[in-house]
Structure formats: structure tokens, C-alpha cells
Design a protein around this motif. Structure first.
Motif, PDB file in Angstrom:
ATOM      1  N   ASP A   1      -7.019 -17.305  -3.039  1.00 34.59           N
ATOM      2  CA  ASP A   1      -7.102 -17.452  -1.577  1.00 34.59           C
ATOM      3  C   ASP A   1      -7.069 -16.088  -0.900  1.00 34.59           C
ATOM      4  OD1 ASP A   1      -7.153 -20.155  -1.912  1.00 34.59           O
ATOM      5  OD2 ASP A   1      -5.039 -20.493  -1.413  1.00 34.59           O
ATOM      6  N   LYS A   2      -6.217 -15.202  -1.436  1.00 26.82           N
ATOM      7  CA  LYS A   2      -6.063 -13.883  -0.823  1.00 26.82           C
ATOM      8  C   LYS A   2      -7.314 -13.028  -1.028  1.00 26.82           C
ATOM      9  CE  LYS A   2      -2.413 -10.376  -0.500  1.00 26.82           C
ATOM     10  NZ  LYS A   2      -1.150  -9.902  -1.118  1.00 26.82           N
TER      11      LYS A   2
ATOM     12  N   THR B   1     -10.974   0.722  -7.858  1.00 25.16           N
ATOM     13  CA  THR B   1     -10.588  -0.431  -7.038  1.00 25.16           C
ATOM     14  C   THR B   1      -9.687   0.007  -5.893  1.00 25.16           C
ATOM     15  OG1 THR B   1     -10.722  -1.866  -8.984  1.00 25.16           O
ATOM     16  CG2 THR B   1      -9.480  -2.708  -7.094  1.00 25.16           C
ATOM     17  N   VAL B   2      -8.685   0.835  -6.204  1.00 22.36           N
ATOM     18  CA  VAL B   2      -7.785   1.350  -5.157  1.00 22.36           C
ATOM     19  C   VAL B   2      -8.578   2.184  -4.150  1.00 22.36           C
ATOM     20  CG1 VAL B   2      -5.779   2.829  -4.717  1.00 22.36           C
ATOM     21  CG2 VAL B   2      -5.809   1.340  -6.732  1.00 22.36           C
ATOM     22  N   PHE B   3      -9.497   3.006  -4.657  1.00 27.35           N
ATOM     23  CA  PHE B   3     -10.309   3.882  -3.798  1.00 27.35           C
ATOM     24  C   PHE B   3     -11.175   3.066  -2.845  1.00 27.35           C
ATOM     25  CE2 PHE B   3     -14.403   6.018  -3.093  1.00 27.35           C
ATOM     26  CZ  PHE B   3     -13.976   7.173  -2.443  1.00 27.35           C
TER      27      PHE B   3
ATOM     28  N   TYR C   1       6.109  -2.356   0.705  1.00 32.48           N
ATOM     29  CA  TYR C   1       5.462  -3.398  -0.094  1.00 32.48           C
ATOM     30  C   TYR C   1       4.917  -2.881  -1.422  1.00 32.48           C
ATOM     31  CZ  TYR C   1       5.864  -5.974   4.261  1.00 32.48           C
ATOM     32  OH  TYR C   1       6.364  -6.578   5.385  1.00 32.48           O
ATOM     33  N   GLY C   2       5.162  -1.623  -1.716  1.00 30.15           N
ATOM     34  CA  GLY C   2       4.746  -1.081  -3.009  1.00 30.15           C
ATOM     35  C   GLY C   2       3.246  -1.065  -3.203  1.00 30.15           C
ATOM     36  N   THR C   3       2.512  -0.664  -2.157  1.00 30.99           N
ATOM     37  CA  THR C   3       1.055  -0.618  -2.282  1.00 30.99           C
ATOM     38  C   THR C   3       0.638   0.588  -3.130  1.00 30.99           C
ATOM     39  OG1 THR C   3       0.928   0.583  -0.179  1.00 30.99           O
ATOM     40  CG2 THR C   3       0.639  -1.804  -0.113  1.00 30.99           C
ATOM     41  N   LEU C   4      -0.509   0.437  -3.807  1.00 30.80           N
ATOM     42  CA  LEU C   4      -0.997   1.481  -4.705  1.00 30.80           C
ATOM     43  C   LEU C   4      -1.860   2.470  -3.932  1.00 30.80           C
ATOM     44  CD1 LEU C   4      -2.035  -0.668  -7.826  1.00 30.80           C
ATOM     45  CD2 LEU C   4       0.116   0.552  -7.436  1.00 30.80           C
ATOM     46  N   VAL C   5      -1.658   3.760  -4.195  1.00 31.99           N
ATOM     47  CA  VAL C   5      -2.471   4.813  -3.583  1.00 31.99           C
ATOM     48  C   VAL C   5      -2.826   5.841  -4.652  1.00 31.99           C
ATOM     49  CG1 VAL C   5      -1.510   4.544  -1.261  1.00 31.99           C
ATOM     50  CG2 VAL C   5      -0.405   6.098  -2.887  1.00 31.99           C
ATOM     51  N   LEU C   6      -3.916   6.566  -4.406  1.00 32.19           N
ATOM     52  CA  LEU C   6      -4.342   7.604  -5.340  1.00 32.19           C
ATOM     53  C   LEU C   6      -3.478   8.852  -5.168  1.00 32.19           C
ATOM     54  CD1 LEU C   6      -8.239   7.318  -5.064  1.00 32.19           C
ATOM     55  CD2 LEU C   6      -6.674   6.110  -6.604  1.00 32.19           C
ATOM     56  N   THR C   7      -3.475   9.688  -6.204  1.00 29.96           N
ATOM     57  CA  THR C   7      -2.766  10.967  -6.154  1.00 29.96           C
ATOM     58  C   THR C   7      -3.789  12.095  -6.270  1.00 29.96           C
ATOM     59  OG1 THR C   7      -2.482  11.181  -8.552  1.00 29.96           O
ATOM     60  CG2 THR C   7      -0.832   9.886  -7.358  1.00 29.96           C
ATOM     61  N   ASP C   8      -3.323  13.322  -6.159  1.00 34.97           N
ATOM     62  CA  ASP C   8      -4.234  14.464  -6.310  1.00 34.97           C
ATOM     63  C   ASP C   8      -4.888  14.465  -7.682  1.00 34.97           C
ATOM     64  OD1 ASP C   8      -3.546  15.282  -3.777  1.00 34.97           O
ATOM     65  OD2 ASP C   8      -2.051  16.749  -4.447  1.00 34.97           O
TER      66      ASP C   8
ATOM     67  N   LYS D   1      -4.707  -1.231   1.851  1.00 29.50           N
ATOM     68  CA  LYS D   1      -3.891  -0.886   0.687  1.00 29.50           C
ATOM     69  C   LYS D   1      -3.215  -2.163   0.196  1.00 29.50           C
ATOM     70  CE  LYS D   1      -2.819   3.758   2.429  1.00 29.50           C
ATOM     71  NZ  LYS D   1      -1.737   4.653   2.920  1.00 29.50           N
ATOM     72  N   PHE D   2      -3.273  -2.367  -1.121  1.00 29.80           N
ATOM     73  CA  PHE D   2      -2.656  -3.552  -1.705  1.00 29.80           C
ATOM     74  C   PHE D   2      -1.849  -3.155  -2.938  1.00 29.80           C
ATOM     75  CE2 PHE D   2      -5.853  -5.587   0.882  1.00 29.80           C
ATOM     76  CZ  PHE D   2      -5.263  -6.794   1.253  1.00 29.80           C
ATOM     77  N   GLY D   3      -1.014  -4.091  -3.374  1.00 24.91           N
ATOM     78  CA  GLY D   3      -0.210  -3.867  -4.558  1.00 24.91           C
ATOM     79  C   GLY D   3      -0.959  -4.185  -5.835  1.00 24.91           C
ATOM     80  N   ALA D   4      -0.240  -4.126  -6.950  1.00 25.54           N
ATOM     81  CA  ALA D   4      -0.845  -4.288  -8.270  1.00 25.54           C
ATOM     82  C   ALA D   4      -1.496  -5.645  -8.437  1.00 25.54           C
ATOM     83  CB  ALA D   4       0.220  -4.071  -9.348  1.00 25.54           C
ATOM     84  N   GLY D   5      -0.832  -6.712  -7.967  1.00 27.56           N
ATOM     85  CA  GLY D   5      -1.343  -8.067  -8.194  1.00 27.56           C
ATOM     86  C   GLY D   5      -2.738  -8.275  -7.642  1.00 27.56           C
ATOM     87  N   GLN D   6      -2.988  -7.837  -6.401  1.00 29.42           N
ATOM     88  CA  GLN D   6      -4.300  -8.016  -5.783  1.00 29.42           C
ATOM     89  C   GLN D   6      -5.364  -7.197  -6.509  1.00 29.42           C
ATOM     90  OE1 GLN D   6      -5.076 -10.194  -3.661  1.00 29.42           O
ATOM     91  NE2 GLN D   6      -6.756  -9.557  -2.322  1.00 29.42           N
TER      92      GLN D   6
END
Length: 597
Positions: free
Chosen positions: A431-432, A404-406, A474-481, A415-420
Motif C-alpha cells: 500500500d505504501k 534507490t536511496v538516491f 524515523y531512521g531514514t536512509l541517506v547517502l554519505t560522502d 527519504k525513507f527507512g530500510a523497509g520501504q
């Protein structure tokens, strides 16, 4: 003098070594009896022991406690008026003091050094010695200058003491204080009377209130929060619900802060809600619980803060509510912290160790002690021992979340946070979600097999394992190595599943009692114990000292259990020394006589 008939652990060996003039580095848990390791040599060796203590706010109480025992003690700091200071300095120069307490900052002053030159020094005791470590959690720059004590008084023995030191911090203390040739005494860091419990954060205020009402009604305790705003709100919430609570943080007026600390130390049954600015060196022995409503930054900090509970050896609780937002917030703080990359890596390492403690399916105590280099067996007195959690293969769940993050980043450059991300996985047309057309993604709705709370736990644990990261304000989620290893099916992901039923209060209390060997009092003895507490409170108020300066709870419990009727019988109770026997013995016997037929 102190009213004990035997030493504990390595106390006797340390005391004899220092009396003989040897240097010592002492690592001993809070409540393990570090103070005796320099107080008794101070009484035996000729001259005055100079104690370097980091908090001037507590010196008065430490000196009061010693004076109550009949020890000649004093302190010199900025709180004294000119005349009082002159009297203390004159007593030191005349050799009339057993112990003199100083703040580390004072030793940067030539006037303090000239004062020390005027007297005979029995030994130097450096308390809270971990403050010398620049990588530690309580670093105090003034501690870096303490090596001058050895340079100016090379023949005076030194003893450095701390309750919080990893192997690296231990080495740094020895190096920076020039204690390489000293004898090192390392005791177990285990505090068996403390029950460690970490719960998933749901409604933390209500969870805290439930803990206090069901297990710690009327008990003294500390609640730690990350922000000043949280401190104020939680203190007010507890007061509104009938629990006497006081706030403490660096933003409060200095007089109010000092008043609240004094009340907490001197009154029974108060709850202090505080930032970590509160507590170093707190000598209150009957703190029955320490609760954290936010994730501590390091295992050292957590161990030291929880160690303020149960210094008297009686059953106590260390309780932490921990959630996804804690992890996101701490990662953001590290990312935005001042300092170079090495500093941020160090902070990240501290946080990773704390997260590992929170997420373990093994015994909490085993994990905690292992951090300090100590091996142990499962304790039977932590939540994971009392209600073992399951581990489950979360590889597929991790792949769904990481996908989902990818896809958000790859297909939408977003990029979005955990909730989305969770709403997308659950197939929620919020709505979002509709606004951004995220319901058109191939991952939309593929996570309906887990509940929202379970997905939050998955994200929290992926962050803890370094398989996911947060960035930006905003604490958005991103992938790591490491994310690619999971998405490429080259790595299995094991996750912790919270037990359906958390540890029940009754089971927790029974386990704590069995671990601490606390004697159950009969109804008659319990009633006498409360009478003795009331007598102690009145006496402490009359003398303007904390209640524990008169007697610890553990001493009163033993008196209540044995109900001695003569002074010689009372003298056999732990904590009743000659001075206190002469001062309070008859009052205690009268209290016992009034309470028993």
C-alpha cells in the motif's frame, strides 16, 4: 591463606614490586587474578591497604569472601549504621585491619581523609581504574580526585588495576592518576575459556531461549538489554518458559534492585536480565553465559560485559544477537547525543569498531584483541572459526541499494527507512509503495535476486562501512560522502554472508572445553560434584554469604574428580587454604564418604 600453590602470569612480579614499595599500573583480564596483586601485599606490608572500589553494593561480598579466608577486612560506606561504622574506623586506627574498602566518593569527604590520617596505610589500590578516563565507557568523575592520595601520602605505594583499557585509556589512567613513573604490567587480554558468538537477529527471544535450553540449562548467566522496558519483558518471557530470571535496571525500586542483585550472587542457576547499569565489579565466578540482545555501544563495553562470564576459567559463552535495527538505533542515539562534535565523533568511532567486530569474516578473538593492541592467531573457539562465513562481492547489490536511496531523494525529494527501500528493490506493491508511486521508479524490482533478509544484511553492512547513514527520528536512509565512490564504480564493496548452518551447540561445547582445558567428570564424579554443590548452597545460606565465598565451582570440580579421603589430601586442592580446610574440611570429607561406597 588462599589455597594456591603457584602464581599465574605476572602476579608474582607485581606482588613483589608492590611489597617493595613500588607503584604499579596493572592491566589484566577479568578472572586473571588482579585482586591477589593487592591482597597479598596488604598482608605482607605493615599497615592497612586502602582499596578504592566503585560499587558499594559489592563491598559486603568482597569483605565476606576475605573474612572467610581469615583476612581481617572491612568497609566504610553509606550503608553502615553509626555504631558499625565507628567499630570499623576504630579497628582501622588500631591497625587491626588488613584491608579497608572505600568508594571513590568517600575520598571527597574531609572526615574520611581525617580517618586515613589516624591509621598506618600499607598501600592504595585503585580498582576499575579505567573509570578515570573521560573518553571511556564507565567514566566516574570522583576518580579524577584520586591523585590527591599521592599528594597527601607520597610515600605510600599505589597500584591501579583494570581489565578494560585501550592504548589511549591506558595512557589517560597513567596521566590522571600520576602514575607516569610507575611500572606498567600489561597481561594478555585473551579469555580463552570464553566462546564468542554473534548471530543475525531473527526472533531474538526464541534464539535466546534456544541457547539457554540447549547449552545452559540450569546455569547462572546475564542477559543485557538496551532499555528498561526490554529488561522487564525478557525477564517475564524467560520466567514464563521455565527459566528463573530476575530484572535489574535503574528504574526499579532500590530495595528490589539490591534484593535481585543479592539473589543472583547468592543463589545458583539464576539468570539476571539487565541494562548495563548492572555488573561492574561483579565477583560471581560461575557465570556461564553473557547474552546481549542489543548491540553494545563500544568494544570496551562489550569486552567488559562479556568478561563477567567464566571468571573461574571454566567454559563459558558470550552470545550476541545483532541486526539492522541495532545499527540504525545506535546511529540515531549518537546523532541526538549531548556534547560537541568531538564527543559525537568519539561515540561514532566506538560504534564503528563494534560494528567491525560484528561484521568480520576473520576470527572474532583476533579482531577483539587487536582493538586492545594485542596480536594473536585464530582461536578455534569462536563462531567464525567453527563455522567460517563467506565474503562476497556485494558491489552491484550496494549500487542498487544506494541508487534507490538516491532516486527517492533526487526524483521525489523523499527519504525513507530500510523497509520501504527493500520493498522497492523486491518489487513489492505494498500500500505504501503504491501510495507514493514508488512502483514507477526505475529501480523498482531490480533487487529480486536477493531475499529480504539478505537485503537487510546488505543495508546493515553498508551502514557499518560508512557507505550509508541514518538521520532523523524515523531512521531514514541517506547517502554519505563515500557513497559516490560506489555509485561511480570507483570502490569495490565486500560483504559478509552468514553461514547456512550456525555453530551447533555440541560443536560449540566441545570447542570451549578444549580451549579451557576443563576436565570432563565421570558419571560418579559428576554426581559427587552435584552433592558438593548442594552442601555448598546449604552452607552459604546458613552463613548468609554467596556460594562462591565458600568455594568456587572449579575447586568443587577438582574435589569431585580426585575424591580425597584425608585432610592432607584435600589441602592439595586449588582453593583450599588453611582457614577453609579447618572450617569445612571434615564436612567435605563426610560428603565424599556419603556419596562413594
Amino acid at each position: 591463606m588462599f589455597g594456591y600453590d603457584a602464581f599465574r602470569g605476572q602476579q608474582q612480579e607485581i606482588i613483589e614490586h608492590v611489597i617493595a614499595g613500588g607503584d604499579a599500573l596493572v592491566l589484566m583480564p577479568t578472572g586473571g587474578g588482579k585482586s591477589l596483586c593487592y591482597q597479598i601485599p596488604a598482608l605482607v606490608r605493615p599497615g592497612t591497604a586502602v582499596v578504592v572500589s566503585p560499587l558499594i553494593a559489592l563491598m559486603q561480598d568482597q569483605v565476606d569472601a576475605l573474612t572467610e579466608l581469615g583476612v581481617q577486612a572491612g568497609f566504610v560506606n553509606s550503608t553502615l549504621d553509626f555504631d558499625t561504622r565507628r567499630v570499623i574506623e576504630a579497628r582501622f586506627a588500631a591497625g587491626e585491619l588488613d584491608l579497608l574498602y572505600l568508594a571513590p566518593e568517600a575520598l571527597a569527604s574531609q572526615s574520611t581523609l581525617r580517618l586515613l590520617e589516624r591509621g598506618r596505610i600499607a598501600l592504595f589500590a585503585i580498582d576499575e581504574a579505567h573509570c578515570v578516563s573521560q573518553w571511556g565507557h564507565d567514566f566516574r568523575p570522583d576518580y579524577l580526585n584520586l591523585n590527591l592520595l599521592h599528594e597527601r601520602w607520597p610515600d605510600v605505594p599505589r597500584v591501579a588495576l583494570t581489565a578494560t583499557a585501550t592504548t589511549a585509556t591506558h595512557r589517560e589512567i597513567a596521566t590522571r592518576l600520576g602514575l607516569g613513573e610507575a611500572r606498567h604490567f600489561v597481561s594478555s587480554f585473551d579469555r580463552p575459556n570464553i566462546q564468542y558468538r554473534i548471530v543475525a537477529k531473527q526472533d531474538p527471544r526464541r534464539q535466546l531461549l534456544d541457547l539457554l535450553r540447549t547449552e545452559h540449562r540450569g546455569d547462572a548467566g546475564i542477559v543485557y538489554c538496551l532499555s528498561r522496558n526490554s529488561v522487564e519483558k525478557i525477564a517475564e518471557f524467560l520466567k514464563e518458559n521455565g527459566i528463573p530470571a530476575l530484572p535489574y535496571h535503574a528504574g526499579l525500586d532500590a530495595d528490589l534492585r539490591a534484593t535481585n542483585q543479592s539473589r543472583f550472587l547468592r543463589e545458583d542457576g539464576l539468570v539476571m536480565v539487565a541494562t548495563i547499569a548492572f555488573g561492574m565489579g561483579i565477583d560471581k565466578p560461575d557465570v556461564r553465559f553473557v547474552a546481549h540482545l542489543d548491540l553494545p555501544k563500544s568494544v570496551e563495553g562489550y569486552y567488559q560485559e562479556t568478561g563477567r562470564a567464566g571468571r573461574d576459567g571454566l567454559p563459558s559463552t558470550a552470545w550476541l544477537a545483532y541486526g539492522l535495527q541495532d545499527v540504525v538505533q545506535q546511529r540515531k542515539l549518537i546523532e541526538g547525543s549531548e556534547g560537541d562534535a568531538a564527543h559525537r565523533r568519539n561515540l561514532g568511532g566506538h560504534l564503528d569498531a563494534m560494528l567491525a567486530l560484528c561484521e568480520t569474516v576473520e576470527c572474532r578473538r583476533v579482531q577483539l584483541l587487536a582493538y586492545f593492541g594485542e596480536q594473536s592467531a585464530p582461536c578455534g573457539n569462536c563462531d567464525t572459526c567453527l563455522a567460517p562465513p563467506e565474503s562476497w562481492d556485494g558491489t552491484v547489490a550496494a549500487q542498487k541499494l544506494l541508487s534507490t536511496v538516491f532516486r527517492l531523494h533526487r526524483e521525489r525529494n523523499q527519504k525513507f527507512g530500510a523497509g520501504q527501500c527493500i520493498d522497492i528493490l523486491l518489487g513489492k506493491k505494498t500500500d505504501k509503495v503504491v501510495q507514493w508511486h514508488h512502483d514507477e521508479l526505475t529501480v523498482f524490482g531490480i533487487g529480486a535476486d536477493l531475499r529480504e533478509a539478505e537485503w537487510r544484511a546488505v543495508i546493515r553492512q553498508l551502514l557499518a562501512q560508512g557507505l550509508l547513514a541514518v538521520e532523523g527520528d524515523y531512521g531514514t536512509l541517506v547517502l554519505t560522502d563515500a557513497s559516490g565512490e560506489v555509485l561511480g564504480r570507483r570502490r569495490q564493496v565486500m560483504l559478509r554472508r552468514e553461514p547456512d548452518r550456525p555453530v551447533s551447540p555440541s560443536k560449540a561445547a566441545r570447542a570451549a572445553k578444549s580451549r579451557a582445558d576443563a576436565p570432563d567428570l565421570s558419571p560418579e564424579a559428576a554426581a559427587l560434584f552435584e552433592r558438593l554443590r548442594a552442601w555448598r548452597a546449604a552452607t552459604a545460606k546458613e552463613q548468609s554469604v554467596p556460594a562462591y565465598v565458600i568455594f568456587h565451582d572449579a575447586t568443587l570440580r577438582q574435589i569431585a574428580a580426585e575424591a580425597p579421603r584425608t585432610l592432607p589430601a584435600l589441602a592439595t586442592v586449588n582453593g583450599v587454604g588453611e582457614n577453609k580446610l579447618a572450617k569445612f574440611g571434615q564436612q567435605i570429607l563426610d560428603t565424599i564418604a556419603d556419596a562413594t561406597p
